[in-house]
Motif scaffolding. Structure first.
Motif, PDB file in Angstrom:
ATOM      1  N   GLN A 117      11.003 -11.147   0.714  1.00 38.85           N
ATOM      2  CA  GLN A 117      11.075 -11.051   2.167  1.00 38.85           C
ATOM      3  C   GLN A 117      11.006  -9.579   2.580  1.00 38.85           C
ATOM      4  OE1 GLN A 117      11.066 -13.862   4.169  1.00 38.85           O
ATOM      5  NE2 GLN A 117      10.655 -14.745   2.146  1.00 38.85           N
ATOM      6  N   PRO A 118      10.440  -9.289   3.757  1.00 40.25           N
ATOM      7  CA  PRO A 118      10.281  -7.897   4.190  1.00 40.25           C
ATOM      8  C   PRO A 118      11.564  -7.068   4.188  1.00 40.25           C
ATOM      9  CG  PRO A 118       8.991  -9.336   5.588  1.00 40.25           C
ATOM     10  CD  PRO A 118       9.825 -10.225   4.697  1.00 40.25           C
ATOM     11  N   ARG A 119      12.704  -7.698   4.416  1.00 36.63           N
ATOM     12  CA  ARG A 119      13.978  -6.968   4.462  1.00 36.63           C
ATOM     13  C   ARG A 119      14.623  -6.783   3.089  1.00 36.63           C
ATOM     14  NH1 ARG A 119      17.081  -7.502   9.699  1.00 36.63           N
ATOM     15  NH2 ARG A 119      15.486  -8.029  11.224  1.00 36.63           N
ATOM     16  N   ASP A 120      14.078  -7.418   2.066  1.00 34.76           N
ATOM     17  CA  ASP A 120      14.657  -7.301   0.724  1.00 34.76           C
ATOM     18  C   ASP A 120      14.694  -5.846   0.281  1.00 34.76           C
ATOM     19  OD1 ASP A 120      14.764 -10.068   0.699  1.00 34.76           O
ATOM     20  OD2 ASP A 120      13.124 -10.305  -0.769  1.00 34.76           O
ATOM     21  N   GLU A 121      15.747  -5.478  -0.419  1.00 33.24           N
ATOM     22  CA  GLU A 121      15.908  -4.103  -0.874  1.00 33.24           C
ATOM     23  C   GLU A 121      14.710  -3.645  -1.712  1.00 33.24           C
ATOM     24  OE1 GLU A 121      18.906  -1.500  -3.664  1.00 33.24           O
ATOM     25  OE2 GLU A 121      19.742  -3.187  -2.536  1.00 33.24           O
ATOM     26  N   ALA A 122      14.247  -4.496  -2.603  1.00 29.57           N
ATOM     27  CA  ALA A 122      13.103  -4.126  -3.446  1.00 29.57           C
ATOM     28  C   ALA A 122      11.847  -3.892  -2.605  1.00 29.57           C
ATOM     29  CB  ALA A 122      12.849  -5.202  -4.496  1.00 29.57           C
ATOM     30  N   VAL A 123      11.661  -4.693  -1.576  1.00 25.65           N
ATOM     31  CA  VAL A 123      10.504  -4.507  -0.685  1.00 25.65           C
ATOM     32  C   VAL A 123      10.669  -3.214   0.095  1.00 25.65           C
ATOM     33  CG1 VAL A 123       9.295  -5.421   1.340  1.00 25.65           C
ATOM     34  CG2 VAL A 123       9.956  -6.953  -0.540  1.00 25.65           C
ATOM     35  N   GLN A 124      11.869  -2.945   0.559  1.00 22.08           N
ATOM     36  CA  GLN A 124      12.095  -1.708   1.297  1.00 22.08           C
ATOM     37  C   GLN A 124      11.865  -0.473   0.415  1.00 22.08           C
ATOM     38  OE1 GLN A 124      12.670  -1.220   4.806  1.00 22.08           O
ATOM     39  NE2 GLN A 124      11.664  -3.208   4.501  1.00 22.08           N
ATOM     40  N   GLU A 125      12.123  -0.601  -0.870  1.00 25.07           N
ATOM     41  CA  GLU A 125      11.800   0.490  -1.796  1.00 25.07           C
ATOM     42  C   GLU A 125      10.286   0.679  -1.881  1.00 25.07           C
ATOM     43  OE1 GLU A 125      13.823  -0.382  -5.473  1.00 25.07           O
ATOM     44  OE2 GLU A 125      15.785  -0.214  -4.513  1.00 25.07           O
ATOM     45  N   LEU A 126       9.535  -0.416  -1.870  1.00 21.20           N
ATOM     46  CA  LEU A 126       8.075  -0.316  -1.853  1.00 21.20           C
ATOM     47  C   LEU A 126       7.598   0.327  -0.549  1.00 21.20           C
ATOM     48  CD1 LEU A 126       7.161  -3.821  -3.343  1.00 21.20           C
ATOM     49  CD2 LEU A 126       6.923  -1.600  -4.484  1.00 21.20           C
ATOM     50  N   ILE A 127       8.235  -0.023   0.548  1.00 22.46           N
ATOM     51  CA  ILE A 127       7.853   0.558   1.844  1.00 22.46           C
ATOM     52  C   ILE A 127       8.218   2.042   1.884  1.00 22.46           C
ATOM     53  CG2 ILE A 127       8.226   0.452   4.350  1.00 22.46           C
ATOM     54  CD1 ILE A 127       6.458  -1.815   3.085  1.00 22.46           C
ATOM     55  N   ALA A 128       9.301   2.422   1.255  1.00 15.70           N
ATOM     56  CA  ALA A 128       9.626   3.851   1.158  1.00 15.70           C
ATOM     57  C   ALA A 128       8.531   4.590   0.389  1.00 15.70           C
ATOM     58  CB  ALA A 128      10.987   4.044   0.498  1.00 15.70           C
ATOM     59  N   ARG A 129       7.986   3.961  -0.640  1.00 13.26           N
ATOM     60  CA  ARG A 129       6.860   4.554  -1.376  1.00 13.26           C
ATOM     61  C   ARG A 129       5.626   4.629  -0.479  1.00 13.26           C
ATOM     62  NH1 ARG A 129       6.211   1.104  -6.520  1.00 13.26           N
ATOM     63  NH2 ARG A 129       4.185   2.135  -6.525  1.00 13.26           N
ATOM     64  N   HIS A 130       5.403   3.578   0.315  1.00 15.41           N
ATOM     65  CA  HIS A 130       4.289   3.574   1.263  1.00 15.41           C
ATOM     66  C   HIS A 130       4.423   4.757   2.216  1.00 15.41           C
ATOM     67  CE1 HIS A 130       2.177   2.223   4.961  1.00 15.41           C
ATOM     68  NE2 HIS A 130       1.340   1.649   4.112  1.00 15.41           N
ATOM     69  N   HIS A 131       5.614   4.920   2.772  1.00 11.99           N
ATOM     70  CA  HIS A 131       5.873   6.029   3.696  1.00 11.99           C
ATOM     71  C   HIS A 131       5.646   7.374   3.000  1.00 11.99           C
ATOM     72  CE1 HIS A 131       8.261   8.842   6.153  1.00 11.99           C
ATOM     73  NE2 HIS A 131       7.829   8.089   7.157  1.00 11.99           N
ATOM     74  N   ALA A 132       6.032   7.465   1.740  1.00 10.14           N
ATOM     75  CA  ALA A 132       5.837   8.708   0.991  1.00 10.14           C
ATOM     76  C   ALA A 132       4.348   9.024   0.800  1.00 10.14           C
ATOM     77  CB  ALA A 132       6.544   8.633  -0.363  1.00 10.14           C
TER      78      ALA A 132
END
Length: 128
Positions: A60-75
């Motif tokens: 799910q988009p709010r999952d911690e693991a997904v948010q880590e992927l989104i942090a990589r996206h932002h990076a």
């Protein structure tokens, strides 16, 4: 919350922030001459493969693991310039609204654009 539930005035603000910040960055950096674009494309490909796998696995988009992927996206985005949270959300809107961007993203997974939009929205909502 999904990207589609952003109020019209908020969406317009985010679109303007993206356009203004990208234009300023392009002008200040000779069209992002400092960015190794080949490496960025390799990194996008790897990251989007991981996000597609997460979607397929039921993440799910709010999952911690997904948010880590989104942090990589932002990076990765931040290699060009560090976007404000409004501009970053504007990027999610661009992915949904621009036909070429939508087509490219959905080549990784049919639900990629909507999933990214929701995940990026959660990311920005938790970092304002």
């Amino acid at each position: 919350m999904s990207i589609s539930t952003i109020a019209a005035e908020d969406a317009d603000r985010c679109r303007r922030a993206l356009a203004d910040e990208q234009a300023a960055s392009l002008a200040a950096t000779a069209d992002w001459a400092h960015v190794d674009k080949d490496q960025v494309h390799r990194d996008w490909h790897e990251l989007y493969g991981e996000i597609a796998a997460a979607i397929t696995a039921g993440a799910q988009p709010r999952d911690e693991a997904v948010q880590e992927l989104i942090a990589r996206h932002h990076a990765v985005v931040s290699r060009f310039y560090t976007p404000s949270m409004d501009a970053y959300l504007g990027m999610a809107l661009l992915y949904a609204e621009d036909e070429g961007m939508r087509t490219w993203h959905t080549s990784y997974h049919p639900r990629m654009v909507e999933f990214l939009g929701a995940a990026m929205r959660h990311y920005t909502d938790t970092r304002r």
